[in-house]
Design an enzyme around this catalytic site. Structure first.
Site, PDB file in Angstrom:
ATOM      1  N   LYS A  13     -10.215  -6.566 -31.104  1.00  0.00           N
ATOM      2  CA  LYS A  13     -11.132  -7.722 -31.096  1.00  0.00           C
ATOM      3  C   LYS A  13     -10.367  -9.035 -31.277  1.00  0.00           C
ATOM      4  CE  LYS A  13     -13.851  -6.479 -34.523  1.00  0.00           C
ATOM      5  NZ  LYS A  13     -13.213  -5.217 -34.952  1.00  0.00           N
ATOM      6  N   ARG A  88     -22.064  -6.750 -38.987  1.00  0.00           N
ATOM      7  CA  ARG A  88     -21.521  -5.414 -39.228  1.00  0.00           C
ATOM      8  C   ARG A  88     -22.515  -4.503 -39.917  1.00  0.00           C
ATOM      9  NH1 ARG A  88     -15.646  -7.038 -39.414  1.00  0.00           N
ATOM     10  NH2 ARG A  88     -14.385  -5.215 -39.853  1.00  0.00           N
ATOM     11  N   ARG A 127       0.450  -2.256 -36.679  1.00  0.00           N
ATOM     12  CA  ARG A 127       0.114  -3.681 -36.471  1.00  0.00           C
ATOM     13  C   ARG A 127       0.825  -4.593 -37.472  1.00  0.00           C
ATOM     14  NH1 ARG A 127      -6.105  -5.547 -36.127  1.00  0.00           N
ATOM     15  NH2 ARG A 127      -6.244  -4.706 -38.245  1.00  0.00           N
ATOM     16  N   ARG A 154      -1.034  -6.330 -42.871  1.00  0.00           N
ATOM     17  CA  ARG A 154      -2.221  -6.603 -43.679  1.00  0.00           C
ATOM     18  C   ARG A 154      -2.345  -5.574 -44.784  1.00  0.00           C
ATOM     19  NH1 ARG A 154      -7.353  -7.470 -39.734  1.00  0.00           N
ATOM     20  NH2 ARG A 154      -8.268  -6.104 -41.293  1.00  0.00           N
ATOM     21  N   ARG A 165     -12.309   2.736 -43.093  1.00  0.00           N
ATOM     22  CA  ARG A 165     -12.942   1.672 -42.294  1.00  0.00           C
ATOM     23  C   ARG A 165     -13.647   2.268 -41.075  1.00  0.00           C
ATOM     24  NH1 ARG A 165      -7.702  -1.718 -41.876  1.00  0.00           N
ATOM     25  NH2 ARG A 165      -8.719  -3.103 -40.413  1.00  0.00           N
TER      26      ARG A 165
HETATM   27  P1  AMP Z   1     -11.615  -7.414 -39.884  1.00  0.00           P
HETATM   28  O1  AMP Z   1     -10.522  -8.422 -39.890  1.00  0.00           O
HETATM   29  O2  AMP Z   1     -12.762  -7.815 -39.008  1.00  0.00           O
HETATM   30  O3  AMP Z   1     -11.114  -6.017 -39.617  1.00  0.00           O
HETATM   31  O4  AMP Z   1     -12.209  -7.383 -41.391  1.00  0.00           O
HETATM   32  C1  AMP Z   1     -11.392  -7.029 -42.482  1.00  0.00           C
HETATM   33  C2  AMP Z   1     -12.258  -6.682 -43.685  1.00  0.00           C
HETATM   34  O5  AMP Z   1     -13.030  -7.845 -44.067  1.00  0.00           O
HETATM   35  C3  AMP Z   1     -13.285  -5.587 -43.458  1.00  0.00           C
HETATM   36  O6  AMP Z   1     -12.745  -4.286 -43.628  1.00  0.00           O
HETATM   37  C4  AMP Z   1     -14.317  -5.918 -44.547  1.00  0.00           C
HETATM   38  O7  AMP Z   1     -13.860  -5.548 -45.829  1.00  0.00           O
HETATM   39  C5  AMP Z   1     -14.339  -7.444 -44.495  1.00  0.00           C
HETATM   40  N1  AMP Z   1     -15.329  -7.968 -43.519  1.00  0.00           N
HETATM   41  C6  AMP Z   1     -15.065  -8.664 -42.377  1.00  0.00           C
HETATM   42  N2  AMP Z   1     -16.202  -8.975 -41.740  1.00  0.00           N
HETATM   43  C7  AMP Z   1     -17.218  -8.454 -42.491  1.00  0.00           C
HETATM   44  C8  AMP Z   1     -18.635  -8.417 -42.352  1.00  0.00           C
HETATM   45  N3  AMP Z   1     -19.252  -8.969 -41.305  1.00  0.00           N
HETATM   46  N4  AMP Z   1     -19.348  -7.787 -43.325  1.00  0.00           N
HETATM   47  C9  AMP Z   1     -18.752  -7.242 -44.396  1.00  0.00           C
HETATM   48  N5  AMP Z   1     -17.428  -7.216 -44.574  1.00  0.00           N
HETATM   49  C10 AMP Z   1     -16.652  -7.819 -43.637  1.00  0.00           C
END
Ligand code: AMP
Length: 175
Positions: A13, A88, A127, A154, A165
């Site tokens: 993404k 989400r 990554r 990360r 996840r």
């Molecule tokens: P991402 O970078 O989109 O993979 O998000 C990394 C982490 O941030 C996720 O595993 C969640 O812990 C948190 N996170 C990001 N977006 C959301 C969301 N819309 N709702 C809840 N947690 C989120």
């Protein structure tokens, strides 16, 4: 044009979003990036979100929803935006509908990037992200190909957290 970009962790993404927002001049709204910034600045939100993120769990809806609502009401979203990593949960999707109604706008496209789980685990474990410009690369990049700064992993990019996840994605995001 307003777009939602969907897909599990590591589907690509962030990489595709960067290209699409540049091509169509859209505001890029990545809740993951916003949360990581809050964690690194040790804000109240960041301190609350940190543990959930490191465990691969979702940050509670009430924290995310107000964050996105505020972001969508800024001027740069008026010419179009891309949501990356939001909504989400079903509750987040419902709240998004309410916010869009208030702002008198709508979603034009939802794009799903669908990638096999084993491939996701492989990609996420290798990554690496640029600590300066955010470029997304992998463990073969010793420094950032875009700005030559240091690349880092990360905190949540490890196999155990990724498997969690993926489960969270199946249970809470798929619906
Ligand atoms: P991402 O970078 O989109 O993979 O998000 C990394 C982490 O941030 C996720 O595993 C969640 O812990 C948190 N996170 C990001 N977006 C959301 C969301 N819309 N709702 C809840 N947690 C989120």
């Amino acid at each position: 044009m307003n777009i939602i970009l969907r897909g599990g962790p590591g589907a690509g993404k962030g990489t595709q979003a960067a290209k699409i927002v540049e091509e169509f001049k859209l505001a890029h709204i990545s809740t993951g990036d916003m949360l990581r910034e809050a964690v690194s600045n040790e804000t109240e939100l960041g301190n609350k979100a940190k543990e959930f993120m490191e465990a691969g769990e979702l940050v509670p809806d009430e924290l995310i929803i107000s964050l996105v609502e505020e972001r969508l009401s800024r001027d740069d979203c008026q010419n179009g935006f891309m949501l990356d990593g939001f909504p989400r949960t079903v509750e987040q999707a419902e709240s998004l509908n309410n916010v869009l109604e208030k702002l008198n706008t709508k979603i034009d496209y939802v794009v799903l990037i669908d990638v096999d789980n084993d491939e996701i685990v492989r990609r996420i474990c290798s990554r690496r992200i640029c600590t300066s410009c955010g470029y997304i690369g992998n463990d073969s990049d010793s420094t950032c190909p875009s700005c030559d700064s240091e690349m880092a992993q990360r905190a949540d990019d490890n196999e155990q957290t990724v498997r969690n996840r993926l489960e969270v994605y199946e249970k809470q995001t798929s619906p």
